[in-house]
Write a protein that holds these residues in place. Structure first.
Motif, PDB file in Angstrom:
ATOM      1  N   GLU A 223     -10.291   8.966  -0.498  1.00 19.74           N
ATOM      2  CA  GLU A 223      -9.895   7.694  -1.083  1.00 19.74           C
ATOM      3  C   GLU A 223      -9.272   7.908  -2.468  1.00 19.74           C
ATOM      4  O   GLU A 223      -9.516   8.937  -3.107  1.00 19.74           O
ATOM      5  N   PRO A 224      -8.489   6.948  -2.959  1.00 22.00           N
ATOM      6  CA  PRO A 224      -7.935   7.068  -4.313  1.00 22.00           C
ATOM      7  C   PRO A 224      -9.036   7.134  -5.363  1.00 22.00           C
ATOM      8  O   PRO A 224     -10.101   6.529  -5.208  1.00 22.00           O
TER       9      PRO A 224
ATOM     10  N   GLN B 280       0.843  -1.189   0.000  1.00 21.81           N
ATOM     11  CA  GLN B 280       0.000   0.000   0.000  1.00 21.81           C
ATOM     12  C   GLN B 280       0.882   1.243   0.000  1.00 21.81           C
ATOM     13  O   GLN B 280       2.096   1.165   0.229  1.00 21.81           O
TER      14      GLN B 280
ATOM     15  N   VAL C  78      -4.423  10.073  -5.456  1.00 19.13           N
ATOM     16  CA  VAL C  78      -4.902  10.106  -4.084  1.00 19.13           C
ATOM     17  C   VAL C  78      -4.340  11.352  -3.407  1.00 19.13           C
ATOM     18  O   VAL C  78      -3.195  11.741  -3.662  1.00 19.13           O
TER      19      VAL C  78
ATOM     20  N   THR D 276      -3.751   4.242   1.038  1.00 17.86           N
ATOM     21  CA  THR D 276      -4.541   3.310   0.220  1.00 17.86           C
ATOM     22  C   THR D 276      -4.872   2.044   1.004  1.00 17.86           C
ATOM     23  O   THR D 276      -4.171   1.660   1.945  1.00 17.86           O
TER      24      THR D 276
END
Length: 508
Positions: free
Chosen positions: A174-175, A87, A167, A102
């Motif tokens: 959130e992305p 992540q 992001v 993420t």
């Protein structure tokens, strides 16, 4: 070196200069024998060598891809510290915990900061909902309608395509997925005004059979991608110029024309005619495995190329007026440039990949390992093939070599075939030498690292050339014969051959 020694291998890679040029972030990777997995941590070191490198992240699992924020106050990176997938994290360098940006089902790769420091772009695979069923025995069957549906070390790709995301750097949202569809999208790079992202993809209806790829640009807020190259070859690793006018990238001309040298090229950011900057070098400008995208340094572009077993570093003026070497004769494994300064990681045939500043190693990651073992330096020689062509080759003497003793010989053949045996540490050669073998290897016709004519010499069979197992076979036999003639410690009664991929084809 013995086979079990592979668990002690370690190396430095992915060096990244801070925006002010004062600090270098880099990654040190080791092997966890018990877990049968890699472990990597991020280190920092002053670029002026005023202090030794120090560890920044714990590296309990895999921390990688360090990327400086534009103001140099934070470091983005990817890590699988919280699960199986990597992540995206951002770490304040003044102190504090890394914040996680993420929580995706697939690993984040290729993180890139926006120049205004507010967002990061990255790529990640987007799995089909059928993967929500964790039990593969109960999972619905895959259905693929394209030729490109799986990759080595990736698994199925036809229902988990690589997509681009952005992001917020502060973790406030959130992305957002920028690309859609049954296409592979990779290598995001930002425009200087943070409004656009250039990337590489193939998005024609027949992209999986046409074998061409392009540079595209998409709004950082989303929208339809705009193609800025002309589908007349393969594109890779775009890098937007500081003034926003150009995009540099690696370009392989032609479709179904392999092998061809990858060239450094630039194209207007709004589309137009591309300009190749490296055709006069007649060398492949995308070493295998790939090192990184080209780096803009003012009005010039720093890039790597293959040359006779080395990975050399060059600087090309964007207007095509010059193209000059910076570092030559190394087994380079990574590099970065800023303000006229260059940092890189490199290995030699007897040392692991270390970080180099001002041309000198500043890490000693492999020092303890090499101090306890007898590692053999390769000796270069030239063999003359049946038609008179000169073939570059090397021999590694067995560990514990004694004059007057004859040793069994192993001819090694690399894969590809459009790759090269490089001037780098290769554990297999040292293990074979440690087992008492004289190790012979070469770059026969079909290899990269030499002229394009050399690399294309085994196309075919047919009008384009004689095909595999022709002049390349003659080259390999000439290398073997020359080694037996030149080095009296080689036993002609005990000669073996081995290789992987194309090397396995030639072996058989």
């Amino acid at each position: 070196m013995a086979p079990e020694d592979v668990y002690e291998l370690a190396w430095a890679g992915d060096p990244q200069l801070s925006p002010d040029g004062k600090t270098v972030a880099f990654v040190v990777t080791r092997i966890d024998r018990e877990a049968n997995d890699y472990r990597s941590a991020i280190f920092l070191t002053p670029a002026d060598r005023s202090a030794p490198p120090h560890r920044l992240t714990s590296g309990e699992k895999q921390d990688a891809a360090p990327r400086w924020s534009p103001d140099g106050r934070e470091l983005g990176f990817v890590s699988n510290r919280a699960g199986d997938r990597k992540q995206l994290y951002v770490l304040p360098l003044a102190g504090g915990e890394a914040r996680r940006l993420t929580d995706l089902k697939e690993s984040v790769r290729e993180p890139a900061w926006s120049p205004d420091g507010t967002r990061l772009a990255f790529s990640a695979r987007k799995p089909d909902p059928l993967y929500d069923e964790e039990d593969e025995g109960k999972r619905a069957p895959h259905r693929f309608t394209r030729l490109a549906y799986k990759l080595d070390d990736e698994g199925w790709t036809g229902d988990r395509r690589l997509q681009l995301y952005v992001v917020p750097a502060d973790g406030s949202a959130e992305p957002v997925q920028l690309t859609e569809g049954d296409f592979e999208n990779m290598s995001p790079t930002w425009s200087p005004d943070s409004a656009w992202i250039a990337f590489v993809s193939a998005r024609e209806d027949d992209w999986d059979t046409k074998m061409a790829s392009d540079v595209f640009a998409v709004s950082a807020d989303g929208g339809d991608p705009v193609k800025i190259t002309r589908s007349d070859g393969a594109c890779a690793f775009p890098a937007w110029s500081p003034d926003g006018a150009l995009v540099a990238f690696l370009y392989i001309p032609g479709v179904f024309e392999d092998p061809r040298h990858a060239q450094l090229a630039v194209v207007p950011a709004k589309g137009g005619e591309l300009r190749v900057l490296t055709s006069s070098l007649d060398r492949n400008c995308n070493p295998y495995p790939p090192l990184r995208p080209p780096v803009w340094d003012g009005g010039a572009i720093v890039f790597a190329l293959e040359d006779g077993g080395n990975n050399d570093l060059y600087r090309a003026a964007a207007d095509g007026s010059s193209c000059d070497p910076i570092v030559r004769g190394t087994g380079m494994t990574g590099f970065d440039a800023a303000g006229g300064e260059v940092v890189y990681t490199a290995s030699t045939p007897t040392t692991f990949s270390e970080l180099y500043l001002s041309g000198e190693p500043v890490t000693q990651i492999g020092a303890a390992f090499t101090a306890r073992r007898e590692l053999s330096e390769p000796e270069r020689f030239i063999a003359r093939s049946k038609d008179g062509s000169e073939v570059e080759a090397w021999i590694v003497r067995p560990a514990g070599f004694e004059e007057g003793t004859r040793y069994p010989v192993l001819l090694n053949i690399h894969g590809g075939p459009f790759t090269q045996y490089a001037n780098k540490f290769f554990d297999e050669f040292q293990v074979l030498a440690g087992g008492g073998y004289a190790v012979v290897y070469s770059n026969p016709r079909g290899s990269s690292g030499y002229s394009e004519e050399w690399g294309r010499a085994i196309r075919g069979p047919g009008e384009t050339g004689p095909g595999w197992g022709t002049v390349d076979y003659e080259d390999l036999m000439a290398v073997t014969d020359e080694a037996l003639r030149r080095f009296p410690f080689c036993d002609p009664e005990r000669v073996g051959v081995l290789g992987g991929s194309y090397g396995g084809f030639m072996t058989s």
